[in-house]
Every structure is written in structure tokens, then in C-alpha cells.
Design a protein around this motif. Structure first.
Motif, PDB file in Angstrom:
ATOM      1  N   GLN A 288       0.847  -1.195   0.000  1.00  0.00           N
ATOM      2  CA  GLN A 288       0.000   0.000   0.000  1.00  0.00           C
ATOM      3  C   GLN A 288       0.878   1.238   0.000  1.00  0.00           C
ATOM      4  O   GLN A 288       1.856   1.320   0.748  1.00  0.00           O
ATOM      5  N   ILE A 289       0.536   2.191  -0.849  1.00  0.00           N
ATOM      6  CA  ILE A 289       1.266   3.455  -0.897  1.00  0.00           C
ATOM      7  C   ILE A 289       0.289   4.606  -0.753  1.00  0.00           C
ATOM      8  O   ILE A 289      -0.901   4.479  -1.066  1.00  0.00           O
ATOM      9  N   ASP A 290       0.797   5.709  -0.284  1.00  0.00           N
ATOM     10  CA  ASP A 290       0.017   6.945  -0.183  1.00  0.00           C
ATOM     11  C   ASP A 290       0.951   8.071  -0.586  1.00  0.00           C
ATOM     12  O   ASP A 290       1.604   8.688   0.260  1.00  0.00           O
ATOM     13  N   ALA A 291       1.074   8.290  -1.884  1.00  0.00           N
ATOM     14  CA  ALA A 291       2.047   9.265  -2.387  1.00  0.00           C
ATOM     15  C   ALA A 291       1.606   9.784  -3.742  1.00  0.00           C
ATOM     16  O   ALA A 291       0.799   9.162  -4.429  1.00  0.00           O
ATOM     17  N   ASP A 292       2.147  10.932  -4.111  1.00  0.00           N
ATOM     18  CA  ASP A 292       1.884  11.497  -5.431  1.00  0.00           C
ATOM     19  C   ASP A 292       2.663  10.700  -6.468  1.00  0.00           C
ATOM     20  O   ASP A 292       3.878  10.498  -6.334  1.00  0.00           O
ATOM     21  N   VAL A 293       1.970  10.245  -7.501  1.00  0.00           N
ATOM     22  CA  VAL A 293       2.597   9.415  -8.529  1.00  0.00           C
ATOM     23  C   VAL A 293       2.165   9.892  -9.913  1.00  0.00           C
ATOM     24  O   VAL A 293       1.219  10.669 -10.054  1.00  0.00           O
TER      25      VAL A 293
END
Length: 364
Positions: A288-293
Motif C-alpha cells: 500500500q502506498i500513499d504518495a503522489d505518482v
């Protein structure tokens, strides 16, 4: 008749004398003003002279010294005269404008001055360099392996000496990338579709307690909720270095670093030995990621090309990404990056650009 002959002789002698004084005097002046002593007599030349004193052209094992004129004044008569005329502006700035009479002023104009000289040397195919150095005269067996490769590359691509040797006798201008360029790159993340099926980080991002993902890694989106995404990373592990996820089998471009928890979460295949005896296996990690991509690599590659222009091409001609393999680009980029003030994150992006366009990747 004898009187006329005498007049003719006197006129001839006078002509020769005037010509000798005029031409000889001009030659003497030109020669004197080409001497290193004359060049460094100006206050504004103290900085470049100190740099020159620390260079291999001033002091070396063979005891051969290149003077100012050897590098800056071509031997061709026409180019010689043009260069001397052009140099008159230096005297004007020295005594009238004081354009570079302080260290701060000198650094302010270093890039412009360097570009001017580089342009002149490109125009004459580095004639002053080649008065001493010629490709045909090089014993490549006496050179380092990297130097021999780069000289061969230069010949094949019709490069001239100054394309690569910009900081030989004087410090090259210190390259610096405006932070606005990275901000512009990150602004593209706002255009990433919420339902994008594939995304790429533009900087190192966290994946909870599993570790970190490096920029440009391809992430397949399993589920998305705003900036939070569950992604799947397909990579490779090498036996003995299971904490690292690599770009491809045998290709040491790092895409992720794993914690112990991350290693335990990997869905791995069976190890198989490659031609060099190293054992590799496929590795799939769901995190799981929570970042601007980004949903495209193009903005990252555009930014990386800007980094190449600023930090690489300031010192030498552009080297095509396809010139080296994935594994070769890692140490090459690291070694060159250490010579600049490029940030670690920017160097990582630039390295990934080279590795993703390396000769053993393009076309596969």
C-alpha cells in the motif's frame, strides 16, 4: 646612373628598415602579448592563473608545460590575428569596466566566459588541443579502460576535444538546477487519473513497514482510493541480497529496498543460475502506498534530460544512454555525480533514466 643607383639603394634600405621595424616590431609585440607573464599581469587573471597552477598542464610527471598561448591562441595565421584582435576586449574590461575584477564578479560571469571559449574551440575543432594531442598518436594501452572507451566513442561520433575536456586547466562552471524544474515535475502528479492502472513514483516513496520504492518503478494498481493505492511490483531478487528488488534478471537497477517484513511479504519464484553463476528469482510484492505518482514516465524522462544538460553536458558532450548497459550505468553515474553538487534524489532519477534507456534494455 651611379647617383640613381645610390638613391635606389638608399630607398631600398630605408624600405627594408621600415618594414623590419614595422613588421618585426609588430611580431615582437604580438609575441610578447602572447606570453603567460603578460596574460597573468592583469588583476582579473589571478583566479584562472591559480586554477592553471593546480592543473596537469602546469605541472606533470613528464615536465611538459602548456602556456596560456598554447591553449588559447591557434597557430593558423588568420586565426592567430583574429584571436589577438578579439582579446582587446579583455584589456578594455580590465581597465575600463572592471567586469570581473572581484571573485564574485568572476564567478557570476564564469559560465558565459567558458561558453565563449568552448564555442571558439568547437568552431576550430579544438585546434590548440590538437597541436599536442591527436587520436592517431594515442597509445590506448597506456590509458585507463574508461579513457580508451571514451576516446573511441569520441572518434566514432565526431566529437572534438573540448566536448569532454572542459575542466582541464580551469574549473568548469558549477552546474546547478533550479528547484522550480522539480516542482514542475511533481505538478504533473495532479493530472494522474484516479483510475490509472499503472503508476510511477517520481521520488522515493514509502510502502508502510515493507520498505521503500525507488523513482520510476512500474507499479500495477490493484485498488485505488484517492492517493491511497494498493499496488503490485514485479521485479527480481538475487540470492544473498534478498533485501533488494532489481529491475530485471541480471540487471542491477534497484527498484525497491525491503525491510525484513518486506522480504517476508514477497511472492517469490525459484532461484535459477545465470551465465555468471549468480542466482535470480522473480519477485512480486503487493503493498500500500500513499504518495503522489505519475501515470506516465515521459515527464520524468523530460526532467532527467534537463538534469543531463545541466550536470553532465556542462562538462562533456552528451553520452547516449544506449552507450552503456544497465549495470555499467550505475557506477558511471555515481562516479560522475560525485564531481557535482547534484542531489541524491536527482542523481537517482538521472541514473534511472540512463538505465531504462541502456543498450540492453532498448528494443527488448
Amino acid at each position: 646612373m651611379s647617383i640613381k643607383k645610390r638613391y635606389v639603394a638608399i630607398i631600398a634600405i630605408l624600405g627594408i628598415a621600415v618594414g623590419w621595424i614595422t613588421l618585426g616590431g609588430t611580431a615582437a609585440v604580438m609575441h610578447y602579448t602572447s606570453s603567460t607573464e603578460f596574460c597573468v599581469s592583469c588583476h582579473s587573471m589571478e583566479i584562472p592563473y591559480e586554477e592553471y597552477e593546480g592543473s596537469i598542464h602546469f605541472s606533470n610527471a613528464k615536465g611538459i608545460r602548456a602556456e596560456c598561448a598554447d591553449c588559447h591562441i591557434p597557430n593558423d595565421p588568420i586565426d592567430y590575428v583574429i584571436t589577438k584582435i578579439r582579446a582587446s576586449k579583455d584589456i578594455y574590461h580590465e581597465f575600463v569596466t572592471g567586469k570581473i575584477d572581484t571573485e564574485d564578479k568572476y564567478e557570476e560571469h564564469r559560465m558565459a566566459m567558458a561558453e565563449t571559449v568552448w564555442g571558439q574551440m568547437r568552431a576550430n575543432d579544438s585546434a590548440t588541443c590538437r597541436s599536442c594531442h591527436e587520436f592517431d598518436a594515442m597509445d590506448t594501452y597506456e590509458q585507463s579502460e574508461d579513457a580508451a572507451k571514451m576516446h573511441a566513442y569520441g572518434q566514432e561520433n565526431h566529437q572534438t576535444c573540448i566536448d569532454c575536456h572542459k575542466g582541464v586547466a580551469h574549473f568548469a562552471p558549477e552546474p546547478e538546477m533550479d528547484s522550480e524544474a522539480f516542482d514542475n515535475l511533481m505538478a504533473f502528479t495532479q493530472n494522474t487519473s484516479a483510475d490509472a492502472k499503472v503508476v510511477y513514483p517520481a521520488e522515493t516513496i514509502e510502502m508502510g513497514d515493507l520498505g521503500t520504492i525507488n523513482p520510476t518503478a512500474k507499479l500495477d494498481v490493484v485498488e485505488a482510493n484517492g492517493s491511497q493505492r494498493i499496488v503490485e511490483l514485479h521485479a527480481y531478487q538475487m540470492k544473498g541480497a534478498e533485501q533488494v528488488l532489481y529491475f530485471g534478471e541480471g540487471q542491477r537497477a534497484i527498484v525497491a529496498m525491503l525491510t525484513d517484513a518486506g522480504q517476508a511479504a514477497v511472492n517469490a519464484g525459484e532461484f535459477k543460475a545465470d551465465a555468471y553463476g549468480n542466482e535470480w528469482r522473480t519477485a512480486v510484492l503487493t503493498a500500500q502506498i500513499d504518495a503522489d505518482v505519475l501515470d506516465s514516465l515521459e515527464p520524468i524522462w523530460d526532467y532527467a534530460e534537463e538534469l543531463d544538460n545541466v550536470y553532465c553536458s556542462t562538462c562533456h558532450a552528451k553520452i547516449a544512454a544506449g552507450h552503456f548497459t544497465v549495470n555499467a550505468w550505475g557506477p558511471v553515474a555515481k562516479g560522475m555525480g560525485e564531481r557535482t553538487d547534484i542531489s541524491d534524489e536527482d542523481l537517482e532519477l538521472l541514473t534511472k533514466y540512463f538505465q531504462n534507456h541502456a543498450k540492453d534494455v532498448v528494443g527488448h
